[in-house]
Design a protein around this motif. Structure first.
Motif, short mmCIF file in Angstrom:
data_model
loop_
_atom_site.label_atom_id
_atom_site.label_comp_id
_atom_site.label_asym_id
_atom_site.label_seq_id
_atom_site.Cartn_x
_atom_site.Cartn_y
_atom_site.Cartn_z
N GLU A 113 15.25 -36.13 -12.60
CA GLU A 113 14.45 -36.30 -11.39
C GLU A 113 14.58 -35.08 -10.47
N SER A 117 11.68 -32.29 -9.38
CA SER A 117 11.39 -31.97 -7.98
C SER A 117 11.51 -30.48 -7.70
N HIS A 120 8.48 -28.69 -8.99
CA HIS A 120 7.33 -28.85 -8.09
C HIS A 120 7.47 -27.94 -6.87
N CYS A 147 1.60 -33.58 -14.34
CA CYS A 147 2.92 -33.95 -13.84
C CYS A 147 2.91 -34.15 -12.33
N ILE A 148 2.27 -33.23 -11.62
CA ILE A 148 2.22 -33.29 -10.16
C ILE A 148 1.48 -34.55 -9.69
N ASN A 149 0.42 -34.91 -10.40
CA ASN A 149 -0.40 -36.04 -9.99
C ASN A 149 0.16 -37.39 -10.41
N ASP A 150 1.16 -37.38 -11.30
CA ASP A 150 1.75 -38.62 -11.77
C ASP A 150 2.80 -39.10 -10.77
N LYS A 151 2.60 -40.25 -10.20
CA LYS A 151 3.49 -40.77 -9.15
C LYS A 151 4.50 -41.79 -9.68
N ASN A 152 4.57 -41.96 -10.99
CA ASN A 152 5.51 -42.91 -11.56
C ASN A 152 6.95 -42.45 -11.37
N ASP A 153 7.87 -43.39 -11.37
CA ASP A 153 9.28 -43.05 -11.34
C ASP A 153 9.64 -42.33 -12.63
#
Length: 238
Positions: A113, A117, A120, A147-153
């Motif tokens: 994680e 971050s 990004h 990847c940037i647009n995916d808001k999943n954990d």
């Protein structure tokens, strides 16, 4: 790999094999010994253990190279190290002479994680401060935009099954398929206009290789790409 110390030890060995031999070339016991500052006899014992674990292929008097599983681990830890170096230098403004050792101390405990971050924040960097290429992530995305647009954990994001390498690391005429492109939407649009897209078969020709460009073949067409772009196109070998 019953404890953290052993896990870090394994990662260090695999990282050296990735740096000097990748998945294709054997790295000598002497090279590993010098880089890890460990006696050759101890290195040999560890290589035999790593082979038993399925992480490497070992041949006495020749050395070792990475298995598919070993390559995946080594590429991941190398990526974390180089992203950390970039983050420490560019964002935290750590002194250049301290960046490498601090990254070494942090790479084994950096979570996926946190790595994502950092990537990004750094806007998907391609090189570390020492100008060494940053390997691709192992998330199951085809581009950085996905990847940037995916808001999943992080736990809900799939992991890519195939090991990827940058196009310049292919051998001449070796068959591969484009699986991941690093960069923003402008780069993606430019490449798509040339017929370079996810899932497209590709080969390269190194016979006339220049340091700053690479000839690739897509759908029968020859395209000369700057190395700065070619290094951000990742493929799986067919």
């Amino acid at each position: 790999m019953a404890n953290k110390e052993l896990s870090e030890n394994i990662e260090e060995y695999l990282e050296v094999l990735y740096k000097y031999g990748d998945k294709r070339n054997y790295v000598s016991t002497t090279t590993i010994s010098k880089n890890l500052d460990i006696a050759p006899g101890s290195v040999t014992q560890m290589l035999k253990k790593l082979e038993d674990l399925g992480y490497i292929n070992y041949i006495p008097y020749k050395g070792a190279n990475l298995s598919d599983e070993g390559f995946k681990i080594a590429q991941k830890i190398t990526r974390k190290h180089r992203i950390l170096e970039k983050f420490l230098k560019d964002i935290l403004k750590v002194k250049p002479e301290n960046v490498h050792i601090q990254a070494c101390n942090m790479e084994h405990s950096l979570s996926d994680e946190a790595e994502r971050s950092m990537c990004h924040i750094l806007e998907h960097p391609d090189f570390c401060p020492d100008d060494k290429p940053i390997p691709p992530c192992d998330f199951d995305f085809s581009s950085c935009g996905d990847c940037i647009n995916d808001k999943n954990d992080i736990e809900e994001i799939g992991i890519r099954k195939a090991n990827l390498i940058a196009i310049p690391d292919l051998y001449s005429n070796e068959k591969a398929e484009i699986s991941f492109i690093r960069g923003d939407t402008n780069i993606l649009k430019k490449l798509m206009s040339l017929g370079i897209a996810i899932g497209v078969p590709v080969q390269i020709d190194k016979s006339n290789k220049e340091d700053d460009s690479l000839d690739i073949f897509v759908n029968g067409s020859k395209i000369e790409l700057p190395m700065t772009i070619a290094n951000n196109i990742f493929v799986k070998i067919c």
